[in-house]
Scaffold this motif. Structure first.
Motif, PDB file in Angstrom:
ATOM      1  N   LYS A  21       0.844  -1.206   0.000  1.00  0.00           N
ATOM      2  CA  LYS A  21       0.000   0.000   0.000  1.00  0.00           C
ATOM      3  C   LYS A  21       0.875   1.251   0.000  1.00  0.00           C
ATOM      4  O   LYS A  21       1.992   1.239   0.525  1.00  0.00           O
ATOM      5  CB  LYS A  21      -0.874   0.013   1.260  1.00  0.00           C
ATOM      6  CG  LYS A  21      -2.002  -0.972   1.228  1.00  0.00           C
ATOM      7  CD  LYS A  21      -2.783  -0.850   2.522  1.00  0.00           C
ATOM      8  CE  LYS A  21      -3.734  -2.007   2.699  1.00  0.00           C
ATOM      9  NZ  LYS A  21      -4.182  -2.147   4.071  1.00  0.00           N
ATOM     10  N   THR A  24       2.026   2.270   3.404  1.00  0.00           N
ATOM     11  CA  THR A  24       3.178   1.532   3.937  1.00  0.00           C
ATOM     12  C   THR A  24       4.475   2.151   3.435  1.00  0.00           C
ATOM     13  O   THR A  24       5.428   2.360   4.198  1.00  0.00           O
ATOM     14  CB  THR A  24       3.096   0.047   3.509  1.00  0.00           C
ATOM     15  OG1 THR A  24       1.821  -0.466   3.872  1.00  0.00           O
ATOM     16  CG2 THR A  24       4.185  -0.777   4.161  1.00  0.00           C
ATOM     17  N   LEU A  25       4.488   2.452   2.132  1.00  0.00           N
ATOM     18  CA  LEU A  25       5.698   3.049   1.538  1.00  0.00           C
ATOM     19  C   LEU A  25       5.959   4.424   2.149  1.00  0.00           C
ATOM     20  O   LEU A  25       7.101   4.770   2.470  1.00  0.00           O
ATOM     21  CB  LEU A  25       5.532   3.174   0.020  1.00  0.00           C
ATOM     22  CG  LEU A  25       5.318   1.861  -0.734  1.00  0.00           C
ATOM     23  CD1 LEU A  25       5.144   2.122  -2.219  1.00  0.00           C
ATOM     24  CD2 LEU A  25       6.479   0.907  -0.507  1.00  0.00           C
ATOM     25  N   PHE A  27       5.024   5.421   5.063  1.00  0.00           N
ATOM     26  CA  PHE A  27       5.481   5.234   6.439  1.00  0.00           C
ATOM     27  C   PHE A  27       6.980   4.946   6.470  1.00  0.00           C
ATOM     28  O   PHE A  27       7.727   5.509   7.277  1.00  0.00           O
ATOM     29  CB  PHE A  27       4.721   4.071   7.108  1.00  0.00           C
ATOM     30  CG  PHE A  27       5.329   3.637   8.404  1.00  0.00           C
ATOM     31  CD1 PHE A  27       5.087   4.333   9.573  1.00  0.00           C
ATOM     32  CD2 PHE A  27       6.188   2.534   8.442  1.00  0.00           C
ATOM     33  CE1 PHE A  27       5.679   3.950  10.771  1.00  0.00           C
ATOM     34  CE2 PHE A  27       6.787   2.145   9.635  1.00  0.00           C
ATOM     35  CZ  PHE A  27       6.526   2.850  10.797  1.00  0.00           C
ATOM     36  N   LEU A  28       7.424   4.075   5.564  1.00  0.00           N
ATOM     37  CA  LEU A  28       8.847   3.700   5.553  1.00  0.00           C
ATOM     38  C   LEU A  28       9.734   4.904   5.244  1.00  0.00           C
ATOM     39  O   LEU A  28      10.777   5.095   5.882  1.00  0.00           O
ATOM     40  CB  LEU A  28       9.074   2.584   4.515  1.00  0.00           C
ATOM     41  CG  LEU A  28       8.543   1.207   4.912  1.00  0.00           C
ATOM     42  CD1 LEU A  28       8.558   0.261   3.734  1.00  0.00           C
ATOM     43  CD2 LEU A  28       9.346   0.624   6.077  1.00  0.00           C
TER      44      LEU A  28
ATOM     45  N   ILE B  27      13.278   1.159  -2.835  1.00  0.00           N
ATOM     46  CA  ILE B  27      12.005   0.501  -2.494  1.00  0.00           C
ATOM     47  C   ILE B  27      11.149   0.357  -3.747  1.00  0.00           C
ATOM     48  O   ILE B  27      10.598  -0.712  -4.020  1.00  0.00           O
ATOM     49  CB  ILE B  27      11.250   1.303  -1.394  1.00  0.00           C
ATOM     50  CG1 ILE B  27      12.013   1.251  -0.083  1.00  0.00           C
ATOM     51  CG2 ILE B  27       9.848   0.730  -1.196  1.00  0.00           C
ATOM     52  CD1 ILE B  27      11.405   2.094   1.036  1.00  0.00           C
ATOM     53  N   GLU B  49       1.760  -7.109   4.219  1.00  0.00           N
ATOM     54  CA  GLU B  49       2.041  -5.679   4.393  1.00  0.00           C
ATOM     55  C   GLU B  49       2.917  -5.454   5.630  1.00  0.00           C
ATOM     56  O   GLU B  49       3.897  -4.708   5.592  1.00  0.00           O
ATOM     57  CB  GLU B  49       0.699  -4.950   4.556  1.00  0.00           C
ATOM     58  CG  GLU B  49       0.684  -3.520   4.138  1.00  0.00           C
ATOM     59  CD  GLU B  49       0.571  -3.345   2.626  1.00  0.00           C
ATOM     60  OE1 GLU B  49       1.201  -2.417   2.123  1.00  0.00           O
ATOM     61  OE2 GLU B  49      -0.128  -4.136   1.968  1.00  0.00           O
ATOM     62  N   GLN B  53       6.786  -4.159   5.697  1.00  0.00           N
ATOM     63  CA  GLN B  53       7.179  -2.982   6.474  1.00  0.00           C
ATOM     64  C   GLN B  53       8.331  -3.305   7.436  1.00  0.00           C
ATOM     65  O   GLN B  53       9.309  -2.564   7.512  1.00  0.00           O
ATOM     66  CB  GLN B  53       5.950  -2.484   7.249  1.00  0.00           C
ATOM     67  CG  GLN B  53       6.188  -1.176   7.972  1.00  0.00           C
ATOM     68  CD  GLN B  53       4.901  -0.688   8.613  1.00  0.00           C
ATOM     69  OE1 GLN B  53       3.946  -0.373   7.937  1.00  0.00           O
ATOM     70  NE2 GLN B  53       4.885  -0.624   9.927  1.00  0.00           N
ATOM     71  N   ILE B  60      16.467  -0.271   6.842  1.00  0.00           N
ATOM     72  CA  ILE B  60      16.781   1.136   7.153  1.00  0.00           C
ATOM     73  C   ILE B  60      17.697   1.219   8.375  1.00  0.00           C
ATOM     74  O   ILE B  60      18.706   1.929   8.368  1.00  0.00           O
ATOM     75  CB  ILE B  60      15.463   1.936   7.376  1.00  0.00           C
ATOM     76  CG1 ILE B  60      14.704   2.075   6.059  1.00  0.00           C
ATOM     77  CG2 ILE B  60      15.740   3.294   7.991  1.00  0.00           C
ATOM     78  CD1 ILE B  60      13.248   2.514   6.208  1.00  0.00           C
TER      79      ILE B  60
END
Lengths: 50, 194
Positions: A21, A24-25, A27-28, B27, B49, B53, B60
């Motif tokens: 989603k 999610t991206l 958030f990262l 990403i 998901e 994450q 990271i």
């Protein structure tokens, strides 16, 4: 017998066009921006900046 | 076009030197492959998901702490992290299994409500009443043993003590009571099933 009104995708179809989603991206990327690593006498600590 | 030319190694190095867009490019470049890999193992969008994450949070953290040694293997390294997190997920679920009713197997096809519905309850009551009427046709000694055994749930030892006969005699009376009941049922062509 129970009627099915929805067509179930096969496992192969389910694997097509799979993307995480946007949230999610996002958030990262935000997490990455907020994370600061502090080096304290050789020991590294991660801190999250608001 | 520029994205294609820049290798993962360069992007990782740029990110480790503080370039946030480099992470975004990494990403974007690998999200489909990593997410598909995770989903192919867990077959649950939400779980996939979460694992996706967690995978990148580890990536990271490792990159920011400068613990990553670039050897041109960024994607295999991320895939390994994802793989380990998938294993962790299944280990957790093994301890605390989660029921998933989305597959072909429907749990409610084997788990039924054991309570009788109104119709079967009425049929059951009718059958029980019929059996009670049939029992009345048995000889007195057999009727007594059968009633004590079935309706009062007494053991044959207790029945023998109560009626003053031996256990074998009580067993015999019970046996004849059942044989006679079957004969009566056959004679009257009764159907005593649900």
């Amino acid at each position: 017998m129970r009627k099915l009104y929805t067509k179930k995708l096969s496992k192969k179809d389910q694997l097509k066009n799979l993307e995480p989603k946007k949230e999610t991206l996002q958030f990262l990327l935000s997490y990455s921006k907020a994370l600061r690593v502090v080096d304290c006498q050789g020991v590294k600590f991660g801190t999250i900046l608001n | 076009m520029n994205n294609v030319e820049i290798t993962d190694a360069v992007l990782v190095r740029e990110y480790m030197h503080g370039s946030e867009p480099a992470l975004s490019k990494l990403i974007t470049r690998h999200q489909h492959r990593i997410y598909s890999f995770i989903f192919s193992k867990v077959f649950d969008r939400d779980v996939a998901e979460d694992i996706f994450q967690d995978t990148f949070i580890k990536v990271i953290n490792t990159l920011k702490k400068g613990k990553y040694n670039e050897e041109g293997k960024f994607l295999p390294w991320v895939m390994r992290i994802a793989h380990n997190l998938v294993i962790d997920h299944f280990r957790r679920n093994k301890r605390m299994p989660k029921f998933d009713n989305s597959g072909d197997f429907n749990i409610f096809s084997v788990l039924s409500d054991s309570d009788l519905n109104v119709e079967t309850q009425i049929i059951k009551d009718q059958i029980e009443n019929d059996v009670k009427e049939l029992i009345k046709e048995l000889p007195e000694d057999q009727l007594e043993v059968l009633t004590m055994r079935i309706y009062k749930d007494m053991s044959f030892k207790e029945i023998s003590e109560r009626t003053g006969v031996s256990i074998n005699t009580a067993l015999g009376r019970m046996r004849y009571a059942l044989i006679n009941l079957r004969k009566i049922i056959e004679k009257h062509n009764l159907v005593l099933t649900n």
